[in-house]
Design a protein around this motif. Sequence first.
Motif, short mmCIF file in Angstrom:
data_model
loop_
_atom_site.label_atom_id
_atom_site.label_comp_id
_atom_site.label_asym_id
_atom_site.label_seq_id
_atom_site.Cartn_x
_atom_site.Cartn_y
_atom_site.Cartn_z
N ALA A 87 27.29 12.25 -17.37
CA ALA A 87 26.34 11.16 -17.14
C ALA A 87 26.34 10.70 -15.68
O ALA A 87 25.39 10.04 -15.25
N SER A 88 27.38 11.06 -14.94
CA SER A 88 27.50 10.60 -13.55
C SER A 88 27.34 11.72 -12.53
O SER A 88 27.31 11.44 -11.33
N PHE A 128 33.27 15.17 -21.10
CA PHE A 128 31.84 15.21 -21.42
C PHE A 128 31.11 13.98 -20.86
O PHE A 128 29.97 14.07 -20.41
N LYS A 129 31.78 12.84 -20.86
CA LYS A 129 31.15 11.62 -20.33
C LYS A 129 30.86 11.72 -18.84
O LYS A 129 29.99 11.02 -18.32
N GLN A 130 31.58 12.59 -18.14
CA GLN A 130 31.36 12.72 -16.69
C GLN A 130 29.99 13.31 -16.37
O GLN A 130 29.49 13.15 -15.26
N GLN A 183 36.34 14.67 -24.73
CA GLN A 183 35.29 13.64 -24.79
C GLN A 183 35.12 12.96 -23.44
O GLN A 183 33.99 12.70 -23.00
N TRP A 184 36.22 12.66 -22.78
CA TRP A 184 36.14 12.00 -21.47
C TRP A 184 35.49 12.93 -20.44
O TRP A 184 34.70 12.48 -19.61
#
Length: 379
Positions: free
Chosen positions: A60-61, A56-58, A53-54
């Motif tokens: 966005a950046s 996948f959040k990358q 999950q972490w």
Amino acid sequence: MNTTATHKSSPAPKVKLIKLSADVHRKDFKICRQIGDQNLQPAQVFEPAAAVQWAFKQLASAKRVVFCYEAGFSGFSLARQVQSLGIEPLVICPQRLDERCKKVTTDRRDARAIGGRLDRYLAGNQEALVPVRIPTELEEDERAVSRQRGQMLKARKQFEAQGRSLLHFKGRACPTGWWRGSEAEWQRTVQTEQWPAPLVALLASYRRLALAADREVSALTAQLESEAAQHLPPGLSALPAGFGKLSLEILRREVCDYQRFKNRGNVGSFFGLCCAESSSGDQQHQGSITKTGNPRCRHALVELAWRALQFQPDYWLVKKYQPRMAAAKPRSVARKKIIVALARLIGVDLWRLYTGQTTPAKLGLRLNPGGKDYELKTL
């Protein structure tokens, strides 16, 4: 009248690349992150689900996120999982990460070492790490069948050896194939050898396990041989004499796709049949083969080499190496070297056949339509 204009904060621009290097274990992942060309950040600890999950959040950046880890217990399921989320997976061959030989190895240091190698690799240094090809699920399932057969064959040999060891330990002679045959034949062997009841009880356990493993080996062998004819190289209407259905099918499943190789050097490296070398200055020393490639393919190719000498007299490799083999002494090192060289070149010829670069007629291979399948059955 004073007017106050409200401005919405514009989102931060995405960086081109975020590199994630992970040391993967069953309970937790240690992950180092590198944003663009910045310094590598300290390792963070995540549970497996939280790590994905972490990662996948990358997205966005960054426009591109690369997730790198060593091949291990998790296989390629993790790579497929992150790939489905839009992250670029990079599975690498396990290697010694303590380059400076400090004799201090921890998961966090390994994650950081992988991160450093990943940075150099993506910058263009192809020697920084060795990527592992991620097979499709179908390729992985097919390969699992042939590998399970090998595991069952190894288990059968272990049970057979344990029974033989027990007999020798008790000072008894061990008949060849002591565990084979029907129950009636087993009882006759027990009476003929006059084994005591406690020894028979111990041997019976090993025999049941060996017979069960042997049944699995026979079933898996039949399955592999039945599917071999469906995956012949292009232009082949039948198997080359002496090559054997089992050997070619094991090779095909382990390689997965012969198109993956760019040249004959890649083929030899994958099979681990290239010679080692230690050269410096005017000194040059070439040693034995590296054995860093796929051992199952290497074993199959060596058996193919021995059978080719017997059943393919017109094969160009046999014409080249048969005189040397005849001149070498039996059981000599020279014969082993010749077989290894022959096995390496047979692997190259198979690559050329599967990729359509040559034909059996050009190689001098004699096909065996509907004839006997010359297979040693020991793979």
